[in-house]
Write an enzyme that holds these catalytic residues in place. Sequence first.
Site, PDB file in Angstrom:
ATOM      1  CB  THR B 223      70.781  22.791  18.001  1.00  0.00           C
ATOM      2  OG1 THR B 223      69.480  22.950  17.135  1.00  0.00           O
ATOM      3  CG2 THR B 223      70.190  22.125  19.189  1.00  0.00           C
ATOM      4  CB  SER B 267      63.479  16.265  20.377  1.00  0.00           C
ATOM      5  OG  SER B 267      64.890  16.836  19.867  1.00  0.00           O
ATOM      6  CE1 TYR B 269      71.284  16.950  19.478  1.00  0.00           C
ATOM      7  CE2 TYR B 269      69.447  18.196  18.260  1.00  0.00           C
ATOM      8  CZ  TYR B 269      70.766  17.772  18.635  1.00  0.00           C
ATOM      9  OH  TYR B 269      71.622  18.835  18.045  1.00  0.00           O
ATOM     10  CG  HIS B 270      66.252  20.056  20.094  1.00  0.00           C
ATOM     11  ND1 HIS B 270      65.612  19.045  19.172  1.00  0.00           N
ATOM     12  CD2 HIS B 270      66.588  21.136  19.156  1.00  0.00           C
ATOM     13  CE1 HIS B 270      65.721  19.456  17.847  1.00  0.00           C
ATOM     14  NE2 HIS B 270      66.506  20.425  17.953  1.00  0.00           N
ATOM     15  CE  LYS B 273      73.743  19.636  20.559  1.00  0.00           C
ATOM     16  NZ  LYS B 273      74.973  19.596  20.405  1.00  0.00           N
TER      17      LYS B 273
END
Lengths: 444, 534
Positions: B223, B267, B269-270, B273
């Site tokens: 992302t 975050s 989540y990031h 990644k």
Amino acid sequence: MSGNIYIGIAYLSIRKGGLGRGAIIGLDGVPHGLVEDLAHRGVMPNFRELLDEGVLKPMRSSIPAVSAVSWSSMMTGANPGVHGVYGYTEFLPGTYVVAYHSSRWLRAPPLWRRDPSRRYVIINLPATYPAGEVNGVLISGFVAPDLERAVYPRELLGELRELNYKVDVDYVRASSSPLLLFKELAETLKTRVEVCRRLVERLKWDVLIFVVTGTDRLEHFLWDAYRDEGHEWHGEFLEYFRHVDEAIGEVVNLLGEDDALMIISDHGMEHLEVDVNLNRLLEDWGYLKLENEPKRSYNAIRHGTKAFALDPSRIYLNRVGHYPRGSVEKGDEERLLGELTELLQDLRWRGRRVIRRVYRREELYHGDAVDKAPDLVLVPEEGFNLRAGLFREEAFEEGELSGKHTEWDALLYVRGVERDALPESPSIEDVLPLFQRLMEGEPS
Amino acid sequence: MKLHNAHKTCWNCPAAILKGNVDFRACGQSLEAIRRRIEREGLLIECARLPDLGHFEPTITFEECPEWRPTKYGYLLENMRVMILGIDGYLGWTLALKLGALGCEVSGVDCFLRRKMVRELGTDSVVPIYPMEERLKAAKEVLDIDIKFREINILDREKLGQFMREVQPEAIVHYGEIPSAPYSMIDCNHAIQVQYNNVIGTLGLLFLMKEICPESSLIKLGTLGEYGAPLTGRPLFEGLFPADAVLRWRGREWSLGGELTPRDPVSFYHVSKVQDTFNIYEACKYWWLRSYDVMQGVIYGVHTDEVAADPRLRTRLDVDEWFGTVVNRFVAQAILGMPLTVYGEGEQIRGFIALEDAMECMVRLISSPPEPGQYDVVNQVSGLHKVSELAETVARVAAEFGYDVKIQRVENPRVEADYHPFEVVSTKLPNELGFTPKVPLEVEIRRMFELLTQPHIVERIRKVAHLIRPRTWWSGEKKVVETLEVYRPGTRRRRGFKPRLITDRERFPVSKVEEVERAVEAIGGGEGGDGNKG
């Protein structure tokens, strides 16, 4: 070849009543002179003993003298014009993509297909990859990128892997240090002999072919260590040949006294003085035109290219209709070949002649596969190592290796025959018919 | 004019068997050493598709190779075996149909985690989606596409490995991750779930690829948020610094060329990644895997020709605070007559891309595999927008459909800068992969209104409307955000920084794109990938 007629009565009288079994021991790249020398110096005592029991002669190799061509000739008894193998590389049809040798290229039947009624144990025979079906066992020699397909039958694979069997020494390791080279050579040879012993003891066989290729590798890397007694690796060089001699002794001990025995090599070796980059020369002379970028192999050949070279010493005309950017019309062929021959014959390096002889294809090859043959094949003078050398900046470069192949002094040894039983000047194409007659023990 | 990948060779092709022929994985040779060896000594490969060629140098170009067929997205391997992890998802399903329509042999796995997660959160896709069995049946009936599906959790490496061995994928698209920043910020359990699923799932996949299909390329969804939004305004390069980037410090200089650029995830989540990025980068280095890490902008939209072909083929669309992306949320809010909720000042700038354009990018990436050992990154965006401007655009389109929409600013539950410069470099897709965005923002928003205003969908949106306004705070608090301001579109003064998207498109102008398309038509390439090279 005319050599066949020399297989004489003297030999046949000795072999009469033989059991019809026979062995060929191959010593890749070992010149006749080296074996003779080391046998007499006591480095190869087993070979010394064999000299008393048979005949050793120099043998003419293939032209070009590379293993793919010469082993193909030896195993088929045929000229490259018949078996269709002219080198390790060819272009994929209609492209400039370099393909590497495959046993599928062979257009003439090798020994084990000519006579499938016999049972074979073939270990490390070059230019047989991928290993095809055989009545017995075939373990291909180099180039064999994948052991799995180098082995027939596949059931043998597990045992070979357990023994850490290697087709060839690991070049990357070997070139990083002579110590690793000698270690690789010793391990590879030891395993190879062990595999031979196991198979010969376990299987019923009629023909054993056992090839040592470490000899060629060592000579390429350290030929100077053989010639120069003061060389730091001289002792190790001789030590390896002691191991090779022991291997010969072990294999010979596996045979019966009546079994036929030949020891052969596919080409000779000599000191490499200078690498000659043929494509560089062709580019300098205006016959080869290449894109500057990307430097991606022969795909860089541009329109207008008249000729290019493939390893080691083959020159091809870039014919219209044969190649994607073919630029030579039929009418121009003769003129171009004449020009190139003249340029090559006149080539000098520091005043020395570089090319001993420029052959036209028709001078060397005959048979149905001649259409694939190079247009010119070159034989160099001593010390000059001819190679394709695409994208090299200089035509002449200091040799990267120490030894290079020669065309004239491969070795041929036959046990149990008199000197005059062999051809006066044997050629590798004589090997197969000679061996078959040895096996038969009768004139064929 | 040549297709973008015409010059690529066997060296890039997943059908070129390197294992056993090029034993670099064992000895750890450098990429540069291998390149030198190719140029100087030649290198052997075999073709898994054309074994009769034996061993040869990896120099056949895609243009020359009979296995690579021209399509409008570049040469594509005939019946290319593409495996999609997360095939039931918003992107996975859409891509599966697109690839199937192009003649690829599509396979995929999913454990329906997303369907379970939204159910647990009390929400659902507002566009009805069908059970996988019916989806597959419809794909066959409507588009004549066979998709090989297996219900597998990618964390179950044994099952995934078995399926990979069976399929022998030539490309793997990895969408099998939990794709939500707010979801990862709900609480500790959710953060752990996201990171475990994403990081461990990807790490396991890398080991499986090494063992089973090291020649296939991995197209992994990252992302753009991995980079964050640096306040210095330095450009967000495509993953790696360009050759001429320099670090200067105390009068000394160092080249940064080729190094990974800084990541500043926003975050947990990031963070997952970013961790994937490092794991993939290392796997490419250690084992010569090859990968595109796709730094995708925020995605929006509902349309591709394939998903629109039948209601049973539609892909999911979420509008809740956890899985709804901003444009998708805005459209849903507009349809219900709710004000469009902009977090904080609304001056945050992000990269965006429409679903259809993103799918085209993915096909182009699949068609143009990196070299063995190459970890490459593309910034997959078609435009940069401020959140408040997006709200204005949605409101404008909403008006066309008769909706009078207001915009409301609410407290920002995230930790992010309200004002920041934003410069994104995205030169590879337009220049090296021949991609030109085809779908303007307004066009896709119109498509969304056309679909989402259908009564049965409006009803579904109404059911989840209470879950659009955020309540997940990065601080860990759980409270619905308060409204700060409500205004009519077009009435708020524009402030903040102007985004900058660097595409270098002048190197590949539109006229050239058209020329390529004409060239494709001329050589008979098309959607079906059945063009004949002659």
